[in-house]
Motif scaffolding. Sequence first.
Motif, PDB file in Angstrom:
ATOM      1  N   GLU A  20       0.729  -1.171   0.229  1.00 53.94           N
ATOM      2  CA  GLU A  20       0.075  -0.019  -0.076  1.00 53.94           C
ATOM      3  C   GLU A  20       0.879   1.316  -0.009  1.00 53.94           C
ATOM      4  OE1 GLU A  20      -2.463  -0.354   3.601  1.00 53.94           O
ATOM      5  OE2 GLU A  20      -3.492  -2.106   2.800  1.00 53.94           O
ATOM      6  N   ASP A  21       0.356   2.367  -0.447  1.00 59.68           N
ATOM      7  CA  ASP A  21       1.058   3.492  -0.733  1.00 59.68           C
ATOM      8  C   ASP A  21       0.876   4.128   0.753  1.00 59.68           C
ATOM      9  OD1 ASP A  21       1.669   3.519  -3.055  1.00 59.68           O
ATOM     10  OD2 ASP A  21      -0.275   4.493  -3.735  1.00 59.68           O
ATOM     11  N   ASP A  22       2.062   4.925   1.205  1.00 59.26           N
ATOM     12  CA  ASP A  22       2.276   5.644   2.512  1.00 59.26           C
ATOM     13  C   ASP A  22       2.893   6.792   2.253  1.00 59.26           C
ATOM     14  OD1 ASP A  22       1.769   6.216   5.255  1.00 59.26           O
ATOM     15  OD2 ASP A  22       3.140   4.674   5.871  1.00 59.26           O
ATOM     16  N   VAL A  23       2.753   7.944   3.056  1.00 59.47           N
ATOM     17  CA  VAL A  23       3.321   9.173   2.864  1.00 59.47           C
ATOM     18  C   VAL A  23       3.821   9.899   4.040  1.00 59.47           C
ATOM     19  CG1 VAL A  23       1.343  10.452   2.884  1.00 59.47           C
ATOM     20  CG2 VAL A  23       3.104  11.451   1.647  1.00 59.47           C
ATOM     21  N   ALA A  24       4.826  10.463   4.243  1.00 60.02           N
ATOM     22  CA  ALA A  24       5.341  11.203   5.347  1.00 60.02           C
ATOM     23  C   ALA A  24       5.853  12.391   5.221  1.00 60.02           C
ATOM     24  CB  ALA A  24       6.561  10.225   6.317  1.00 60.02           C
ATOM     25  N   LEU A  25       5.518  13.489   5.999  1.00 62.82           N
ATOM     26  CA  LEU A  25       5.886  14.834   5.831  1.00 62.82           C
ATOM     27  C   LEU A  25       6.550  15.228   6.966  1.00 62.82           C
ATOM     28  CD1 LEU A  25       5.271  17.685   4.605  1.00 62.82           C
ATOM     29  CD2 LEU A  25       3.391  17.865   6.238  1.00 62.82           C
ATOM     30  N   PHE A  26       7.872  15.974   6.674  1.00 57.71           N
ATOM     31  CA  PHE A  26       8.748  16.472   7.435  1.00 57.71           C
ATOM     32  C   PHE A  26       9.043  17.779   7.125  1.00 57.71           C
ATOM     33  CE2 PHE A  26       9.943  12.300   6.831  1.00 57.71           C
ATOM     34  CZ  PHE A  26      10.172  11.702   8.191  1.00 57.71           C
ATOM     35  N   THR A  27       9.293  18.900   7.945  1.00 56.13           N
ATOM     36  CA  THR A  27       9.120  20.379   7.706  1.00 56.13           C
ATOM     37  C   THR A  27      10.550  20.797   8.225  1.00 56.13           C
ATOM     38  OG1 THR A  27       7.971  20.971   9.562  1.00 56.13           O
ATOM     39  CG2 THR A  27       6.928  20.928   7.114  1.00 56.13           C
ATOM     40  N   GLY A  28      11.221  21.616   7.533  1.00 56.39           N
ATOM     41  CA  GLY A  28      12.503  22.398   7.820  1.00 56.39           C
ATOM     42  C   GLY A  28      12.734  23.495   7.080  1.00 56.39           C
ATOM     43  N   ILE A  29      13.813  24.110   7.327  1.00 56.85           N
ATOM     44  CA  ILE A  29      14.454  25.223   6.412  1.00 56.85           C
ATOM     45  C   ILE A  29      15.574  24.786   5.387  1.00 56.85           C
ATOM     46  CG2 ILE A  29      15.484  27.350   6.504  1.00 56.85           C
ATOM     47  CD1 ILE A  29      12.655  27.567   7.958  1.00 56.85           C
ATOM     48  N   LEU A  30      15.569  25.099   4.310  1.00 55.01           N
ATOM     49  CA  LEU A  30      16.608  24.814   3.160  1.00 55.01           C
ATOM     50  C   LEU A  30      17.645  25.850   3.559  1.00 55.01           C
ATOM     51  CD1 LEU A  30      17.587  22.935   0.738  1.00 55.01           C
ATOM     52  CD2 LEU A  30      16.515  24.594  -0.429  1.00 55.01           C
ATOM     53  N   VAL A  31      18.856  25.487   4.069  1.00 59.98           N
ATOM     54  CA  VAL A  31      19.890  26.282   4.109  1.00 59.98           C
ATOM     55  C   VAL A  31      21.156  25.549   3.065  1.00 59.98           C
ATOM     56  CG1 VAL A  31      19.094  27.214   6.248  1.00 59.98           C
ATOM     57  CG2 VAL A  31      20.823  25.066   6.259  1.00 59.98           C
ATOM     58  N   PHE A  39      18.568  20.263   4.847  1.00 59.00           N
ATOM     59  CA  PHE A  39      17.492  20.322   5.408  1.00 59.00           C
ATOM     60  C   PHE A  39      17.409  20.530   6.863  1.00 59.00           C
ATOM     61  CE2 PHE A  39      13.366  17.787   6.294  1.00 59.00           C
ATOM     62  CZ  PHE A  39      12.403  19.105   5.971  1.00 59.00           C
ATOM     63  N   LYS A  40      17.453  21.813   7.468  1.00 53.60           N
ATOM     64  CA  LYS A  40      17.624  21.979   8.841  1.00 53.60           C
ATOM     65  C   LYS A  40      16.339  22.032   9.321  1.00 53.60           C
ATOM     66  CE  LYS A  40      21.087  24.227  10.822  1.00 53.60           C
ATOM     67  NZ  LYS A  40      22.391  24.221  10.561  1.00 53.60           N
ATOM     68  N   ARG A  41      16.382  20.991  10.246  1.00 55.87           N
ATOM     69  CA  ARG A  41      15.000  20.670  11.289  1.00 55.87           C
ATOM     70  C   ARG A  41      15.240  21.335  12.620  1.00 55.87           C
ATOM     71  NH1 ARG A  41      14.560  14.890  11.444  1.00 55.87           N
ATOM     72  NH2 ARG A  41      12.304  15.337  11.741  1.00 55.87           N
ATOM     73  N   HIS A  46      20.087  16.640  10.224  1.00 56.02           N
ATOM     74  CA  HIS A  46      19.970  17.677   9.189  1.00 56.02           C
ATOM     75  C   HIS A  46      20.423  17.122   7.837  1.00 56.02           C
ATOM     76  CE1 HIS A  46      19.031  20.236  12.718  1.00 56.02           C
ATOM     77  NE2 HIS A  46      20.107  20.181  13.124  1.00 56.02           N
ATOM     78  N   PRO A  47      19.585  16.495   7.091  1.00 59.37           N
ATOM     79  CA  PRO A  47      19.859  15.454   5.949  1.00 59.37           C
ATOM     80  C   PRO A  47      20.398  16.580   4.766  1.00 59.37           C
ATOM     81  CG  PRO A  47      17.839  14.902   6.727  1.00 59.37           C
ATOM     82  CD  PRO A  47      18.036  16.190   7.500  1.00 59.37           C
ATOM     83  N   ILE A  48      21.211  16.131   4.218  1.00 65.69           N
ATOM     84  CA  ILE A  48      21.769  17.018   2.976  1.00 65.69           C
ATOM     85  C   ILE A  48      20.833  16.598   1.625  1.00 65.69           C
ATOM     86  CG2 ILE A  48      23.573  16.984   1.097  1.00 65.69           C
ATOM     87  CD1 ILE A  48      25.644  16.489   3.533  1.00 65.69           C
ATOM     88  N   ILE A  49      20.516  17.687   1.501  1.00 63.20           N
ATOM     89  CA  ILE A  49      19.475  17.643  -0.234  1.00 63.20           C
ATOM     90  C   ILE A  49      20.473  17.490  -1.434  1.00 63.20           C
ATOM     91  CG2 ILE A  49      17.845  18.952  -1.376  1.00 63.20           C
ATOM     92  CD1 ILE A  49      16.634  18.018   1.441  1.00 63.20           C
ATOM     93  N   ASP A  50      20.387  16.249  -1.890  1.00 61.21           N
ATOM     94  CA  ASP A  50      20.995  16.220  -3.064  1.00 61.21           C
ATOM     95  C   ASP A  50      20.964  17.338  -4.270  1.00 61.21           C
ATOM     96  OD1 ASP A  50      21.545  15.005  -5.871  1.00 61.21           O
ATOM     97  OD2 ASP A  50      22.106  13.323  -4.701  1.00 61.21           O
ATOM     98  N   ASN A  51      21.890  17.728  -4.794  1.00 57.67           N
ATOM     99  CA  ASN A  51      21.626  18.556  -5.765  1.00 57.67           C
ATOM    100  C   ASN A  51      20.893  18.500  -6.851  1.00 57.67           C
ATOM    101  OD1 ASN A  51      23.508  20.474  -4.466  1.00 57.67           O
ATOM    102  ND2 ASN A  51      25.285  20.075  -5.636  1.00 57.67           N
ATOM    103  N   ASP A  52      20.768  17.091  -7.142  1.00 56.76           N
ATOM    104  CA  ASP A  52      19.814  16.617  -8.440  1.00 56.76           C
ATOM    105  C   ASP A  52      18.417  16.796  -7.930  1.00 56.76           C
ATOM    106  OD1 ASP A  52      22.170  15.752  -9.728  1.00 56.76           O
ATOM    107  OD2 ASP A  52      21.875  13.712  -9.139  1.00 56.76           O
ATOM    108  N   TRP A  53      18.192  16.973  -6.715  1.00 55.61           N
ATOM    109  CA  TRP A  53      16.734  17.282  -6.207  1.00 55.61           C
ATOM    110  C   TRP A  53      16.344  18.824  -6.216  1.00 55.61           C
ATOM    111  CZ3 TRP A  53      17.691  13.981  -1.228  1.00 55.61           C
ATOM    112  CH2 TRP A  53      17.935  12.687  -1.870  1.00 55.61           C
TER     113      TRP A  53
END
Length: 98
Positions: A20-31, A39-41, A46-53
């Motif tokens: 089944e499909d599932d979804v999760a939401l996380f919020t933070g500030i992109l710095v 992705f500063k939470r 604080h995960p790194i956002i891949d440049n390709d994304w």
Amino acid sequence: MEALNKKLALLLWAETENGEDDVALFTGILVFENNSYIFKRSEPPHPIIDNDWLGRIQPVASDQLETLNNAEFVLSLSVGNIKGSDSSFESFGLKWPL
């Protein structure tokens, strides 16, 4: 980059063990720190956002503001199957909400 230093909703799509499909939401500030987009939470990690994304980051439509915790921008990603601790998104530093 418009989304830099703005509130970002990270919308993660996955498939449960039952298919089944599932979804999760996380919020933070992109710095931008140490030559990486972060992705500063409110709490680590604080995960790194891949440049390709970066090109996939979109402004949030006004009718989606409440659903996306009043984030100004959204990044939607697929993380594959959820299978406990071996899920690929956990290497990203996040835990799937129960």
